[in-house]
Design an enzyme around this catalytic site. Sequence first.
Site, PDB file in Angstrom:
ATOM      1  N   LYS A 138     -12.827  -2.231   5.096  1.00  0.00           N
ATOM      2  CA  LYS A 138     -12.189  -3.130   6.036  1.00  0.00           C
ATOM      3  C   LYS A 138     -12.787  -2.951   7.430  1.00  0.00           C
ATOM      4  O   LYS A 138     -13.349  -3.884   7.991  1.00  0.00           O
ATOM      5  CB  LYS A 138     -10.685  -2.927   6.029  1.00  0.00           C
ATOM      6  CG  LYS A 138     -10.099  -3.329   4.657  1.00  0.00           C
ATOM      7  CD  LYS A 138      -8.742  -2.764   4.386  1.00  0.00           C
ATOM      8  CE  LYS A 138      -8.322  -2.877   2.941  1.00  0.00           C
ATOM      9  NZ  LYS A 138      -8.205  -4.223   2.399  1.00  0.00           N
ATOM     10  N   ASP A 164      -2.523   6.453   5.933  1.00  0.00           N
ATOM     11  CA  ASP A 164      -3.510   5.611   5.247  1.00  0.00           C
ATOM     12  C   ASP A 164      -3.962   4.546   6.240  1.00  0.00           C
ATOM     13  O   ASP A 164      -3.356   3.487   6.355  1.00  0.00           O
ATOM     14  CB  ASP A 164      -2.883   4.974   4.008  1.00  0.00           C
ATOM     15  CG  ASP A 164      -3.788   3.921   3.377  1.00  0.00           C
ATOM     16  OD1 ASP A 164      -4.946   3.758   3.833  1.00  0.00           O
ATOM     17  OD2 ASP A 164      -3.332   3.252   2.424  1.00  0.00           O
ATOM     18  N   TRP A 184       0.829  -1.207   0.000  1.00  0.00           N
ATOM     19  CA  TRP A 184       0.000   0.000   0.000  1.00  0.00           C
ATOM     20  C   TRP A 184       0.858   1.250   0.000  1.00  0.00           C
ATOM     21  O   TRP A 184       0.498   2.251  -0.612  1.00  0.00           O
ATOM     22  CB  TRP A 184      -1.003  -0.041   1.150  1.00  0.00           C
ATOM     23  CG  TRP A 184      -1.973  -1.154   0.898  1.00  0.00           C
ATOM     24  CD1 TRP A 184      -2.021  -2.366   1.511  1.00  0.00           C
ATOM     25  CD2 TRP A 184      -2.981  -1.181  -0.132  1.00  0.00           C
ATOM     26  NE1 TRP A 184      -2.990  -3.154   0.930  1.00  0.00           N
ATOM     27  CE2 TRP A 184      -3.596  -2.465  -0.076  1.00  0.00           C
ATOM     28  CE3 TRP A 184      -3.407  -0.279  -1.100  1.00  0.00           C
ATOM     29  CZ2 TRP A 184      -4.622  -2.837  -0.947  1.00  0.00           C
ATOM     30  CZ3 TRP A 184      -4.436  -0.653  -1.966  1.00  0.00           C
ATOM     31  CH2 TRP A 184      -5.030  -1.921  -1.877  1.00  0.00           C
TER      32      TRP A 184
END
Lengths: 359, 359
Positions: B195, B171, B102
């Site tokens: 999530k 993030d 990510w």
Amino acid sequence: MRKYNFCSGPAALPEAVLRRAQEELLDWGGRGCSVMEVSHRSADFVAVAERAEQDLRDLLSIPDNYKVLFLQGGATGQFSAVPWNLLGAGSRKIDIIHSGQWARKAIAEAGRYGEVNLVASAEDRNFSYAPGPDAWQQSADAAYFHYVPNETIGGVEFNYVPEVSCPLVADMSSSILSRPVDVEKFGVIFAGAQKNIGPSGIAVAIVREDLLERALPDIPRSLHWKIAADAGSMDNTPPTFAWYLSGLVFQWLKEQGGVEAMAELSRRKSQLLYDFIDRSDFYSNPVARDSRSRMNIPFVLADARLDKQFLRESEAAGLLNLPGHRSVGGMRASLYNAVPVEAVEALVDFMADFEARNG
Amino acid sequence: MRKYNFCSGPAALPEAVLRRAQEELLDWGGRGCSVMEVSHRSADFVAVAERAEQDLRDLLSIPDNYKVLFLQGGATGQFSAVPWNLLGAGSRKIDIIHSGQWARKAIAEAGRYGEVNLVASAEDRNFSYAPGPDAWQQSADAAYFHYVPNETIGGVEFNYVPEVSCPLVADMSSSILSRPVDVEKFGVIFAGAQKNIGPSGIAVAIVREDLLERALPDIPRSLHWKIAADAGSMDNTPPTFAWYLSGLVFQWLKEQGGVEAMAELSRRKSQLLYDFIDRSDFYSNPVARDSRSRMNIPFVLADARLDKQFLRESEAAGLLNLPGHRSVGGMRASLYNAVPVEAVEALVDFMADFEARNG
């Protein structure tokens, strides 16, 4: 109990679609979880995604040389995506027809990246008509030509498809799937889902393949059609539940007879309401007859002081979301595909009764 | 029947939330339509939106000088939004910790608009740890510092918050709401919902107000935090159903005892699985102990030839979505807030049994 819902968007969905989604919301096809709780890359979800695309291709007879993209966001995101994806091949000129509020937003965003030429504008008569091609002022070398086939706020719909020599871009958010369309006449068709496709939060773009190579260098990845196309609209996690619901709507549309049946139904529903309004001195619709929308029908009372009473009583009668857009006031009935003819009949009955009591 | 779902995302949602959504999917609170069939500007939906924001503010103790935005898309969209919103005030330097997949995506997108400086990288040990601050190479004048508190694929989590002099951007897609966080240490926190918040197709950004004035001039409207902030995240039609579901999750989290309770639950769940793995020679986890994720626990079998059998049998036992990411293989159990401790107990029981039969 479900009521009749004339919302302009996010709009009514087919009850059969919602019922199916409801039944399997916790346990999708016996898998032991919801469709929104699985990976977008799982075989089960990919099957949903691919079927939705194929059903949309079938419904609109989309040729093989067009990509079908399922994107995050709605039309506003595409107002940025269109210039970012199409202005990288040389010309920065953009031809646009100014037909109302949705054209205005597209013009504002496009003008930040290119040179907008207003081919025609309906501003002279308060956006109450769709300008015809006779007085167009086209550019010689536009990168693309943008128009809005149906303006939801003005209630104006083009009864023709512009014939232009550059790629034609159509914001079909509020009229897609309401009648057959010759996709080959278009370079790009895009639509936010929340009127005739599904819930808000997903947009569809139908893009001719050769137009995928024209992006500006600095285009944000999340707006890039080519990247989306190459990744099957899964460069990032797509809005899976919205995609699934859109797919259920496509299946429902096929069961109903497809876009030909929707065209007939739309004609019938809108005719019913326009005929009633035209026979009345109590109600009126301000739009030129040849430009009247089948999807969004604004109307006003001869005496605007009765508006609040009309809206209060119609809501009490189970006719939801009839207030006009906050920018124009009055009333508006949106008659998208999921609104049944019975809803329009009930509305006309109410309107007749209201007139009898207050006219 | 609901099964135990270890999907890394779109991930399991609380059953109580899905049940509530199911009950009112066709008739929302007696209104005669679905929450996804009303205008985002209606008083009823605005109340949903405002309550969701307030509940999130309560859960994370978000100070008043931070805006809370509900945005289209997910983290990938924010990988573009972050540089577009923060690089317009002078410096184009961006400090980033490279912690895995990510971070890699954020680096790639940020590098298109600014000058990325890798403060530290865990690439030397295959992204199996969170680099500590001792060897950092910070810029003197970075526009911002970006890091990923939890990497879902590597299963690596930072056990500390970086102390930096420029705005800290996190993030938090895969760890938000899993424990208390001192928001004031951050300039920007963003998270894709799928999530620990809700379904895919919506992202949350928590932005310190003074950072709303730093956008690059050409920023696409749909990425512009300031425009979103000024419009209450309704410059365009937001993903209303995803927003509503996220709000139900926030309510559920408050009922469960908030992020303090989630922190304790996450500790307990992950400890259960790590302890089991560490006691076994049959299973192993490759991550440095002080960097192990409480959210995503990858593990491999001593004999990888048994992977397929493990995955087949675990799925048959009602333990869903345990395959590791396609880039690394093996297995991965994601233990987000909605995954109950019973799920982890069932997984450990299965793993013990599988080892007994095949070890």
